[in-house]
Write an enzyme that holds these catalytic residues in place. Structure first.
Site, PDB file in Angstrom:
ATOM      1  N   CYS A 172       0.816  -1.213   0.000  1.00  0.00           N
ATOM      2  CA  CYS A 172       0.000   0.000   0.000  1.00  0.00           C
ATOM      3  C   CYS A 172       0.855   1.270   0.000  1.00  0.00           C
ATOM      4  CB  CYS A 172      -0.868   0.050   1.244  1.00  0.00           C
ATOM      5  SG  CYS A 172      -2.022  -1.299   1.361  1.00  0.00           S
TER       6      CYS A 172
ATOM      7  N   ARG B 225       5.510  -0.086  -6.079  1.00  0.00           N
ATOM      8  CA  ARG B 225       5.496  -0.826  -4.819  1.00  0.00           C
ATOM      9  C   ARG B 225       4.627  -2.083  -4.897  1.00  0.00           C
ATOM     10  NH1 ARG B 225       6.627   2.121  -0.179  1.00  0.00           N
ATOM     11  NH2 ARG B 225       4.991   1.047   0.947  1.00  0.00           N
TER      12      ARG B 225
ATOM     13  N   TRP C  71      -2.794  -2.722  -1.551  1.00  0.00           N
ATOM     14  CA  TRP C  71      -2.325  -4.092  -1.740  1.00  0.00           C
ATOM     15  C   TRP C  71      -3.145  -4.907  -0.750  1.00  0.00           C
ATOM     16  CZ3 TRP C  71       0.458  -7.769   1.216  1.00  0.00           C
ATOM     17  CH2 TRP C  71       1.099  -8.770   0.483  1.00  0.00           C
TER      18      TRP C  71
ATOM     19  N   ASN D 162      -2.113   2.430   5.600  1.00  0.00           N
ATOM     20  CA  ASN D 162      -1.211   1.304   5.319  1.00  0.00           C
ATOM     21  C   ASN D 162      -1.047   0.519   6.610  1.00  0.00           C
ATOM     22  OD1 ASN D 162      -0.790   2.508   2.876  1.00  0.00           O
ATOM     23  ND2 ASN D 162       1.380   2.967   3.205  1.00  0.00           N
ATOM     24  N   GLY D 163      -0.833  -0.780   6.490  1.00  0.00           N
ATOM     25  CA  GLY D 163      -0.613  -1.594   7.691  1.00  0.00           C
ATOM     26  C   GLY D 163      -1.853  -2.371   8.050  1.00  0.00           C
TER      27      GLY D 163
ATOM     28  N   GLU E 226      18.973 -16.891  -5.200  1.00  0.00           N
ATOM     29  CA  GLU E 226      18.544 -15.618  -5.782  1.00  0.00           C
ATOM     30  C   GLU E 226      18.047 -15.813  -7.218  1.00  0.00           C
ATOM     31  OE1 GLU E 226      17.667 -12.962  -4.648  1.00  0.00           O
ATOM     32  OE2 GLU E 226      17.785 -11.537  -6.289  1.00  0.00           O
TER      33      GLU E 226
ATOM     34  N   LYS F  52      14.237 -15.026  -8.611  1.00  0.00           N
ATOM     35  CA  LYS F  52      13.932 -14.136  -9.737  1.00  0.00           C
ATOM     36  C   LYS F  52      12.988 -14.832 -10.717  1.00  0.00           C
ATOM     37  CE  LYS F  52      14.916 -11.254  -8.292  1.00  0.00           C
ATOM     38  NZ  LYS F  52      15.434 -10.611  -7.145  1.00  0.00           N
TER      39      LYS F  52
ATOM     40  N   GLU G  20       9.499 -15.004  -9.196  1.00  0.00           N
ATOM     41  CA  GLU G  20       8.874 -13.686  -9.022  1.00  0.00           C
ATOM     42  C   GLU G  20       8.316 -13.120 -10.324  1.00  0.00           C
ATOM     43  OE1 GLU G  20      11.032 -10.963  -5.698  1.00  0.00           O
ATOM     44  OE2 GLU G  20      12.318 -11.594  -7.321  1.00  0.00           O
TER      45      GLU G  20
ATOM     46  N   HIS H  17      19.967 -36.255  -1.881  1.00  0.00           N
ATOM     47  CA  HIS H  17      19.171 -36.533  -0.687  1.00  0.00           C
ATOM     48  C   HIS H  17      17.693 -36.225  -0.906  1.00  0.00           C
ATOM     49  CE1 HIS H  17      22.826 -37.352   1.431  1.00  0.00           C
ATOM     50  NE2 HIS H  17      23.314 -36.162   1.098  1.00  0.00           N
TER      51      HIS H  17
ATOM     52  N   LYS I  96       7.084  -4.038  -3.556  1.00  0.00           N
ATOM     53  CA  LYS I  96       8.488  -3.631  -3.473  1.00  0.00           C
ATOM     54  C   LYS I  96       8.919  -3.457  -2.021  1.00  0.00           C
ATOM     55  CE  LYS I  96      12.347  -2.241  -5.253  1.00  0.00           C
ATOM     56  NZ  LYS I  96      13.140  -3.362  -5.786  1.00  0.00           N
TER      57      LYS I  96
HETATM   58  C1  G6P Z   1      10.050  -7.509  -1.022  1.00  0.00           C
HETATM   59  C2  G6P Z   1      10.696  -7.153  -2.344  1.00  0.00           C
HETATM   60  C3  G6P Z   1      12.024  -7.876  -2.471  1.00  0.00           C
HETATM   61  C4  G6P Z   1      12.919  -7.542  -1.281  1.00  0.00           C
HETATM   62  C5  G6P Z   1      12.232  -7.832   0.044  1.00  0.00           C
HETATM   63  C6  G6P Z   1      13.001  -7.242   1.207  1.00  0.00           C
HETATM   64  O1  G6P Z   1       9.682  -8.850  -1.007  1.00  0.00           O
HETATM   65  O2  G6P Z   1       9.843  -7.511  -3.417  1.00  0.00           O
HETATM   66  O3  G6P Z   1      12.663  -7.488  -3.669  1.00  0.00           O
HETATM   67  O4  G6P Z   1      14.090  -8.288  -1.377  1.00  0.00           O
HETATM   68  O5  G6P Z   1      10.936  -7.228   0.071  1.00  0.00           O
HETATM   69  O6  G6P Z   1      12.982  -5.849   1.072  1.00  0.00           O
HETATM   70  P1  G6P Z   1      14.078  -4.852   1.620  1.00  0.00           P
HETATM   71  O7  G6P Z   1      13.584  -3.503   1.197  1.00  0.00           O
HETATM   72  O8  G6P Z   1      14.068  -5.013   3.112  1.00  0.00           O
HETATM   73  O9  G6P Z   1      15.365  -5.230   1.010  1.00  0.00           O
END
Ligand code: G6P
Length: 594
Positions: A2, A27, A76, A102-103, A467, A471, A474, A490, A589
């Site tokens: 949000c 975001r 969101w 927000n929250g 990572e 990606k 995501e 395993h 984000k």
């Molecule tokens: C969200 C974002 C990720 C990020 C994570 C942690 O899930 O989509 O890209 O790695 O938050 O966010 P930060 O701002 O704490 O790195």
């Protein structure tokens, strides 16, 4: 996640409102809305979908084209599905108050049960309770809106940021912050309030952040901040973010641009770190605890390996969402919290617990002025500039750069050591990987045909594999799991078949030969292996379905050259599949809920 915006000005707030809402889009959100005071009543327009849908709806409505005070929101969904009704702003029964939030209001059900006999609720959200609660407090109290707002906020439980406008106090935006970000930005005429510092880049470079438990009353010519009965005086701080860096600059997506910015980002981060090398001093500690979420957590895993290997430190790494519930002994520890946004709720909460337990806090953070940067004892800035794509890329590389340099510093190495010189050469090598993007693109189109992928790597290549898999999940929505290659036998080996693509991250390093054995185990069972190897090692990975090569570097630095390959693999697969890469479904984000 949000986003809140509110503007109060002597000019036209509407002109600033929609572009600012658009800058909150990155975001992640599912609906949006705006509210303005018109003819003594609150006028609200809200819509499920994108800001462009909201703008079309506004154009069809009699929403004013000129206003001095407005609020807006990107939602969101948490309480109630994404829909027009559940979108913010929410109002009271008489449409005299509009609230964005927000929250999460944790006691909303209890409050709603109390209010529902006398109040007409129109949504499933926790937010709507706030508007009705203010309405009730206004009726019960002296009729003073500010007191009713204060009284209502004091009855809320949870973590939240709130902005409200009302016809009872025209010209004012009332704000409250408790464990969710909210800042006041200075405009040429008036003020803007926002939950997201980067969204303010083109309109201001000076902000006054609110702290937990504070209430702000913002008017076109002044604002006041209060904590309980006490008036708070706080100076504005500068936000050093570059407008151009927040624009696409000819790239199809921000994520693509951000991947291609990485050589420069690494250089900038190295220069900034080295320029403060001699001043950085750490308090005494016995162990290091690294904590973070998402991509930042993967950077933390690499940080641990470097701190152990180079600095011989005793290091633990934990997801912030786990660390906070562990009753750990934090005394004599240095907590290294890694966060792009500096606003991730779980990260903030775990560092607060750690600080209360006696830890000193080092923040590896990209947004200066964020909550994490303000609460830290030592700030190590990642210098990546604004990152707009939801999937983190350049901020990951900049976090790696800081963590590598931190390991050198704590290991007592000098800034003219050969490891620093090697790191300085790494941006040229990343550039070389990016120049071969075409070959990665053609493999990515083939990856796009699979529904499942395994990412395998050992030692420093295991966090890189995590990572890479993240990606692909995501942005390309392909199920991907990462394992240390040695763990294959395993369990995951049972999944290997021609329908499963296996990405082996196996640069020339101390575990290369071991990886070859794992590769054979996969190819012998019909698995399709994509091997990411150091240039010249292609002959060694016979039987691989596809081979992608990276420039040679020190084994400990290979994550800098293997990571961009995996980023591009995911990027081009998602692009080929036609997805909205910068705003993947369901993701945000900056995650400001727990
Ligand atoms: C969200 C974002 C990720 C990020 C994570 C942690 O899930 O989509 O890209 O790695 O938050 O966010 P930060 O701002 O704490 O790195």
């Amino acid at each position: 996640m949000c986003g809140i915006v509110g503007i109060t000005t002597n000019g036209n707030a509407i002109e600033i409102l929609f572009p600012t809402l658009q800058r909150l889009e990155y975001r992640g959100y599912d609906s949006a809305g705006v509210a303005v005071l018109a003819d003594g009543n609150i006028k609200i327009v809200k819509k499920q979908g994108k800001i462009s849908d909201l703008i079309s709806e506004v154009a069809k409505s009699n929403f004013p084209r000129y206003a001095k005070v407005v609020i807006g929101h990107t939602r969101w969904a948490t309480h109630g599905a994404p829909s027009d009704e559940n979108a913010h702003p929410h109002s009271d029964c008489k449409s005299k108050i509009a609230v964005v939030h927000n929250g999460i209001i944790e006691n909303y059900l209890e409050l709603k049960r109390r209010l529902i006999p006398k109040h007409n609720f129109r949504s499933e959200t926790d937010t709507e309770v706030i508007a009705h609660l203010i309405e009730e407090n206004l009726e019960l109290g002296s009729g003073d809106f500010e007191s009713a707002f204060l009284n209502s906020v004091s009855q809320l439980e949870g973590a939240f940021a709130i902005a409200a406008i009302t016809s009872y106090a025209s010209g004012k935006i009332m704000c409250a912050r408790r464990k969710a970000p909210l800042v006041i930005g200075m405009l040429n005429s008036g003020f803007v309030v926002s939950s997201d510092v980067p969204s303010l880049i083109p309109i201001t470079d000076k902000i006054v952040p609110l702290e937990d438990g504070e209430i702000a009353i913002i008017e076109p010519n002044n604002f006041t901040i209060r904590k309980g009965e006490v008036l708070v005086k706080r100076e504005a701080v500068s936000i050093a973010l570059d407008v151009q860096k927040a624009e696409k600059g000819g790239y199809k997506y921000f994520m693509q641009k951000e991947i291609f910015e990485q050589p420069k980002v690494v250089e900038d981060t190295i220069s900034a770190f080295l320029s403060q090398w001699d001043e950085i001093a750490f308090p005494p500690y016995k162990k290091i605890i690294v904590t973070a979420c998402g991509t930042s957590y993967h950077a933390g895993l690499l940080g641990k390996l470097w701190l152990e290997t180079i600095a011989k430190e005793n290091v633990e790494v934990d997801y912030a969402s786990e660390l906070r519930y562990k009753d750990k002994d934090f005394s004599d520890s240095l907590v290294v919290a890694i966060s792009q946004s500096g606003e991730t709720a779980d990260t903030l909460e775990s560092v607060r617990i750690a600080k209360e337990g006696g830890a000193k806090l080092v923040a590896v953070v990209n947004i200066l002025g964020s909550t994490l940067s303000r609460e830290a004892d030592i700030v190590l800035h990642t210098n990546a500039g604004p990152e707009i794509g939801v999937a983190a890329t350049k901020t990951f590389i900049s976090q790696l750069t800081v963590l590598f340099l931190l390991s050198l510093k704590l290991g007592g190495l000098r800034k003219d050591s050969h490891l620093v010189s090697e790191l300085r050469r790494i941006s040229e090598k990343i550039d070389k990987v990016l120049r071969k993007a075409d070959s990665i693109e053609s493999v990515a189109k083939e990856v796009a045909e699979f529904r499942n992928a395994l990412y395998l790597g050992r030692w420093v290549s295991f966090p890189v594999s995590l990572e890479g898999a993240l990606k692909l999940k995501e942005i390309a929505y392909i199920h991907a799991e990462a394992y240390p290659s040695g763990e294959m036998k395993h369990g995951p080996l049972a999944l290997v078949s021609p329908e499963m693509v296996a990405v082996f991250v196996m640069p020339k390093d101390r575990v290369f030969k071991k990886n070859i054995s794992n590769l054979k185990e996969v190819t012998a069972r019909g698995g399709k292996a994509i091997s990411v190897v150091t240039e010249g090692m292609d002959k060694e990975v016979e039987g691989s379905w596809r081979v992608l090569q990276t420039p040679e570097t020190l084994e400990i630095l290979t994550p800098f050259v293997t990571t961009p390959v995996l980023q591009l693999l995911a990027y081009y697969a998602a692009d080929y599949l036609g997805y909205n890469i910068d705003q993947p479904r369901n993701l945000a984000k900056s995650v400001t809920v727990e």
